[in-house]
Design an enzyme around this catalytic site. Sequence first.
Site, PDB file in Angstrom:
ATOM      1  N   PRO A  73       0.800  -1.233   0.000  1.00 44.60           N
ATOM      2  CG  PRO A  73      -0.757  -1.549   1.703  1.00 44.60           C
ATOM      3  CD  PRO A  73       0.559  -2.047   1.206  1.00 44.60           C
ATOM      4  CD  GLU A  74      -1.094   7.198  -0.313  1.00 49.30           C
ATOM      5  OE1 GLU A  74      -0.789   8.396  -0.407  1.00 49.30           O
ATOM      6  OE2 GLU A  74      -2.277   6.787  -0.400  1.00 49.30           O
ATOM      7  CB  ALA A  75       2.405   5.974   3.258  1.00 47.54           C
ATOM      8  CB  ALA A 220      -4.601   6.428   2.001  1.00 45.37           C
TER       9      ALA A 220
END
Length: 356
Positions: A73-75, A220
Site C-alpha cells: 500500500p501507499e506509505a 489510502a
Amino acid sequence: MQPEMSLVTAAPPNNVDQIFPEVDMSAADSSSIVRATVVQASTIFYDTPATLGKAERLLAEAADNGSQLVVFPEAFIGGYPRGSSFELAIGARTAKGRDDFRKYHASAIHVPGPEVERLAEMAKKYKVFLVMGVIEREGYTLYCTVLFFDSQGQFLGKHRKLMPTALERCIWGFGDGSTIPVFDTPIGKIGAAICWENRMPSLRTAMYAKGIEIYCAPTADSRETWLASMTHIALEGGCFVLSANQFCRRKDYPSAPEYMFSGSEESLTPDSVVCAGGSSIISPLGIVLAGPNYEGEALITADLDLGDIARAKFDFDVVGHYSRPEVFSLNIREHPRKAVSFSTTPKVMKDESVNK
C-alpha cells in the site's frame, strides 16, 4: 495478527457487453500468466525496522503462494498519518505539532539508503517483483513515493506522488515529471500512481503512452467508490489494475495523547477500524479478479492473463486508434525541477595573439 490468504483467479468475462457470442479460440498460454498479490496490511507506525520485518513476512507468504509480483500500500514504510492534523491551523503551529512532524520525519527513509538495500535483498531472496509504498526523506522534505524492484534484487527506480491531497500538502513535497516511470520487465510493463493522483487524466495518459500493462495503484482510499475508479482505469488503459490499501485499526497507531485522530479520538476504541482496505485486482476487460476486501489484513491474489490486454485494446486503445492526435495532444515535461541550480562560469582563456 496473521493475514488471511485470499486467492482469487479470473472468472470468465460474463459481464462484458457482446454483439456476438465469444468463441474460445484457444486456452491461455501459460507463459502469459502472471500471479500477482496486493498486500492489505497496516504499518507499524513510528517503527520502520519493525515495519520492514512485517513486510518481509508478508512477502515470504506471497512468494510461497507462487506470486511473481507483490504490491504494497501507499506509505507502508514510514506510515500514512491517518487522522493526524499535526495541529495545523492557518497562521498557527503548536509545539506538539512540530514534534509530531519530527517523529514522522524520523520514520521516513532515504532513497537510496539502507532500507532500500534491504527491500532489494527481499525481492532477490523471494524472487519477486516488488512495488513498495514508502515515505521518502530528502533533507527535511518528505515525499510519498513508490519504489520498484525486480526479482533479481535490482532497484529499478521510483515514482513520487505528483499531487498530495488536502492536508497531505502540508507534510509532503510534490513530485515532478522526472519520476513517472513505466518499467519494461519480463512479466510486463509496470508503473504506479498513488491514491487520488489516479484521478488525474493527464498523468494516466502519460502512463498509457509509455505502454503500461500492469498499473499499480497504492492508495489510502477505502471508500466503496474507489473500486469504480480502478475499474474505469482498467477499461480506459486496457491494463491490469492492482490497488493496495492498508487495513488499520486504532490500535495500529500509537495511543493518545502521543497520536491523536483529530475530531474522532473520543469515539474510537482500540479495535475501531480506521481504514477498511478495499484492495482489489481488475482485468483490462473490467472484470474484478480479486477483492475488494473490507474484512481485515489479507493477501489478495489473482492470476493475470496478459493476453487480456490485446483482447481489451481490440475495442479501445486510448493512445492508439482511439486517440485522435490531430485534435488532442499532451506535452509531458520529464526533467527534474530543482529550486536551486549551480553553474560554473568557464575560465576565459587569454588570447596570446592579442599581445603579439
